[in-house]
Each structure stands twice: as structure tokens, then as C-alpha cells.
Design an enzyme around this catalytic site. Structure first.
Site, PDB file in Angstrom:
ATOM      1  N   ASP A  14       0.812  -1.220   0.000  1.00  0.00           N
ATOM      2  CA  ASP A  14       0.000   0.000   0.000  1.00  0.00           C
ATOM      3  C   ASP A  14       0.844   1.267   0.000  1.00  0.00           C
ATOM      4  O   ASP A  14       0.618   2.179  -0.800  1.00  0.00           O
ATOM      5  CB  ASP A  14      -0.943   0.023   1.214  1.00  0.00           C
ATOM      6  N   ARG A  26       1.454   6.426  17.095  1.00  0.00           N
ATOM      7  CA  ARG A  26       1.238   7.418  16.031  1.00  0.00           C
ATOM      8  C   ARG A  26       1.892   8.764  16.289  1.00  0.00           C
ATOM      9  O   ARG A  26       2.519   9.327  15.382  1.00  0.00           O
ATOM     10  CB  ARG A  26      -0.259   7.591  15.742  1.00  0.00           C
ATOM     11  N   ASP A  71      -6.234   6.409  12.877  1.00  0.00           N
ATOM     12  CA  ASP A  71      -4.824   6.722  12.682  1.00  0.00           C
ATOM     13  C   ASP A  71      -4.595   8.015  11.905  1.00  0.00           C
ATOM     14  O   ASP A  71      -3.703   8.794  12.223  1.00  0.00           O
ATOM     15  CB  ASP A  71      -4.111   5.548  11.986  1.00  0.00           C
ATOM     16  N   SER A 126      -6.022  -5.895   8.232  1.00  0.00           N
ATOM     17  CA  SER A 126      -5.294  -4.674   8.540  1.00  0.00           C
ATOM     18  C   SER A 126      -4.560  -4.935   9.855  1.00  0.00           C
ATOM     19  O   SER A 126      -5.175  -5.081  10.904  1.00  0.00           O
ATOM     20  CB  SER A 126      -6.273  -3.510   8.685  1.00  0.00           C
TER      21      SER A 126
END
Ligand code: ARG
Length: 414
Positions: free
Chosen positions: A17, A97, A126, A180
Site C-alpha cells: 500500500d 502514532r 490513525d 489490517s
């Protein structure tokens, strides 16, 4: 028309991705893209990511081992609060994050980039966490979120784009959409595919770093964790760095099937989602930290921490690590940890981590006060009588009023 940008720093995993995103950025913005890949202890070789980025024409490839900073500056401060989102989630993805975004910002500043880009989708938490962090650390930096901008709408289109741009597609990525997955030293999270129906039981093959508690060893194992001012500093008497300590706890926890969680949670962007988490070391650490706090924290201090904890957890979950209110709460939490020093022994057995012993040079525990035997006299039993009388005064008053009106408690119509 896309905005004009001169340089973009991309959060790059090396996977399919983000490789497609890299190509798409180069094509769409016709500018230089710098990649940043963080080693957060996800347990993947990162050199292939360098090769792949170079092959896709990136001249400035950054791969940084951030494991120590991750545990020391993000995970440990969070654990000082015994943080759980919605009562259960240890925030393994949420807490990583802000660290990644902080690096994106500092690289952007260093190389003179005017934007950062990330591969988070438009439906998740996210994207919010990345972007709020960038806003808080450098308001001048623009954000590119390809998943919200491009025309690619399906997995098939994504594969098609990769084929047209000579991006290698791993065999297992050709079929249906993968799970995911997000992994780091604190946890592995798995979402999507068969997990999307919360009525279905998660298949065993999705678990990656813990054994099924039913298959865990039949013999328990006891480990001793040393704490200093709220942070774990040693394991079985050996002093270890934050990342080394968490790595070892993960090994113990994984072997004993500790820290699995199958959860339906409320995302910040509005929907409920079902995920499976594995947080072996973190689950042990939480139990041990509560154990050392149980003898070193004053009751009111401990209860105050517990009251603000859900609020603090929500801030981290929602992406407000870098915010005035999170920092205010952190100051309170950090102060509470001044005397949270000592040792805790935890027994690991078939999915559970139970505190079985604790001691501290700053213990508030007084055997003399609590003993069922004769104490030294600092506690006068007669004091309890007046204490209960005054506390009971208003209850007696309330009960008397109720019985006068022929009712018990709150009963209105019965
Ligand atoms: N739902 C969890 C959270 O919001 C995990 C997200 C994991 N991210 C991912 N790309 N799979 O913190």
C-alpha cells in the site's frame, strides 16, 4: 488540481500500500518524496524497505530505530496512568502514532519539505492521530492523505495500479484484501476480513505473538519486576533498558498466552469496529504497576488517578497526545509516581498475570495498623464507632423519611 508542493515526507512501511502511495505521490505532485520508516519493534526486516524505496526512485531514505524512545517516552508515561481505553484496550497503535508523526515533522523541517503524507485510510483513527500531531508540532506543514484523495476505490484497482507501475506485488496480496495489521513492541492489532462480523468467533490463525492459553505451559512461572518512580527498570534482578525490558516481557507473556483481547470499540470518527489485540508484555506490566502502586500510593491519590484515567486514555485514543490538556494530566500522573518504587512478583499461568508479592522502601502498608492481632495502639477501635455514627446519620434520616411516606428507597409506584 492537486496543490503545489515541493517536497513530501512519506511515512513508509515498505509494504504494497505505501509503495503505491509513494508512486502516486511522485506522479501526482511531481516532486521529490523522502521516505521515513520507523523500527518500532514490529519484528520485520527493514532493509527490504530501503531497497524498495530506492528502486522506486527515492534518493533520501530514512530508517530509524525508535524502539527505546517509543517505550521510554510514550509507552512508559502512558503506563504510569494504568491507561485503558473503554476499560480494556492498552492503546498499542494509538500511542505509536504521535511518535511517528513527530519524526515526519522533524525530517520535513530538516529537508525543507512542505508536506507529510501517510497511508492511513479515511475511516480510521490513525489519520486523525497523525494529522493532529503534525498540527500541534508544526502548523505550517501540509498533509497529504492519498486514501482520501485518489480515485482508487477497491483492492482490484490498487493491484491494477501497482501492475501498471512495476511495483512488485507479493503473492499473498493478489487475492482478497489482507487483514489490517499494525504491530510494534507494545502490541499487534488485527482488524478486517473475517473479524468484521463481531458475532463470529475469531479464528485461531490470526494470533501472531501469543499462544492459546489452553496450549500454554502447565507449570506457572513467577517473574519479578523492579520499578523506579513508576517505570519498570529491571526483570528478575537484571537492570534493562525500557525496550529490552518490554521485549523480554513480551516473550514471557507470549509463551503463557497472556494479553489477548477481542474487542468492539468506538472509533473517534464515529463507527464501532471489532479488533483483536495481543499485548503480552503490556498486560503483565499493567498488573505489576498496579501492584507496586497498591502499597506506595495514598488512597486518595490512587483514586484520583483512576478517575482521570479514562479521560487521559480517550485523549491518547483520539490523537491528542500533543495537547495542553494531555500534558496537564501527565504532570499530575508523573507527580503521583514519586514514591512508586520497589519490586513486584507476578505469576504467569495460562493467560493470566497475577501479582503474588510486592515490596517497596516507600511502602505505606502498615502491618501494625491492619493486623487482626494486637497492634501497638496507634489505632483506637473506639474511633470507628463515632466514624460510622456520623457517616450513618444521613442514611438514618433518609430511611426515616422514606418509611414515613410508606416507601423504601427510591421506589415510587410499587
Ligand atoms: N483500532 C485500533 C486503534 O484505533 C488499532 C488501529 C490499528 N491500525 C491499523 N492500521 N490496523 O488504535
Amino acid at each position: 488540481m492537486p496543490k503545489k508542493l515541493k517536497k513530501i515526507v512519506l511515512s513508509y512501511s515498505g509494504g504494497l500500500d505505501t509503495s503505491i502511495i509513494l508512486k502516486w505521490l511522485q506522479e501526482t505532485y511531481k516532486c521529490e518524496v523522502v521516505t521515513f520508516t520507523a523500527d518500532l519493534g514490529q519484528g520485520e526486516e527493514l532493509e527490504p524497505a530501503r531497497k524498495k524505496a530506492e528502486m522506486l526512485g527515492v534518493r533520501d531514505v530514512r530508517i530509524v530505530d525508535v524502539r527505546e524512545a517509543f517505550v521510554r517516552d510514550f509507552v512508559f508515561p502512558m503506563f504510569r496512568a494504568n491507561t485503558l481505553y473503554e476499560g480494556q484496550y492498552l492503546l498499542g497503535s494509538s500511542i505509536a502514532r504521535p511518535l511517528i508523526a513527530k519524526h515526519l515533522v522533524s525530517i520535513a523541517q530538516e529537508v525543507g519539505a512542505d508536506a507529510i503524507a501517510h497511508g492511513a485510510t479515511g475511516k480510521g483513527n490513525d489519520q486523525v492521530r497523525f494529522e493532529l500531531t503534525v498540527n500541534a508540532l508544526d502548523p505550517s506543514i501540509e498533509i497529504v492523505a492519498p486514501w482520501r484523495e485518489w480515485a482508487i476505490q477497491s483492492r482490484a484497482q490498487l493491484i491494477d495500479y501497482a501492475e501498471r507501475h512495476q511495483i512488485p506485488i507479493p503473492k499473498d496480496k493478489r487475492g482478497e484484501a489482507p487483514f489490517s495489521i499494525d504491530a510494534n513492541l507494545l502490541h499487534t492489532s488485527t482488524e478486517g476480513k473475517v473479524l468484521e462480523d463481531p458475532a463470529d468467533i475469531a479464528p485461531d490463525y490470526i494470533y501472531q505473538r501469543t499462544v492459546d492459553p489452553m496450549d500454554a505451559p502447565d507449570l506457572p512461572e513467577a517473574i519479578t519486576i523492579g520499578f523506579e518512580m513508576g517505570d519498570a527498570v529491571s526483570l528478575n534482578g537484571e537492570r534493562l533498558s525500557p525496550a529490552a525490558l518490554l521485549t523480554l516481557l513480551n516473550e514471557f507473556g507470549g509463551r503463557h498466552g497472556i494479553g489477548r483481547l477481542d474487542l468492539v470499540e468506538n472509533r473517534f470518527v464515529g463507527m464501532k469496529s471489532r479488533g483483536v489485540y495481543e499485548t503480552p508484555g503490556g498486560t503483565i506490566l499493567l498488573a505489576a504497576h498496579r501492584g507496586i502502586e497498591s502499597i506506595t500510593l495514598d488512597r486518595a491519590a490512587a483514586h484520583l488517578k483512576d478517575e482521570i484515567m479514562p479521560r487521559y486514555a480517550e485523549l491518547i485514543y483520539n490523537g491528542f497526545w500533543y495537547s495542553p490538556e494531555r500534558e496537564m494530566l501527565q504532570a499530575l500522573i508523573d507527580m503521583s509516581q514519586t514514591y512508586v518504587t520497589g519490586e513486584v512478583t507476578v505469576r504467569l499461568y495460562k493467560g493470566s498475570a497475577s501479582v503474588i508479592a510486592r515490596n517497596s522502601p516507600h511502602s505505606l502498608y502498615s502491618a501494625d495498623l491492619v493486623t487482626f492481632e494486637e497492634g501497638s495502639g496507634s489505632y483506637d477501635h473506639h474511633d470507628a464507632e463515632g466514624f460510622i455514627k456520623l457517616n450513618g446519620l444521613r442514611l438514618k434520616n433518609w430511611a426515616a423519611r422514606n418509611s414515613k411516606s410508606g416507601q423504601q428507597g427510591w421506589a415510587q409506584n410499587s
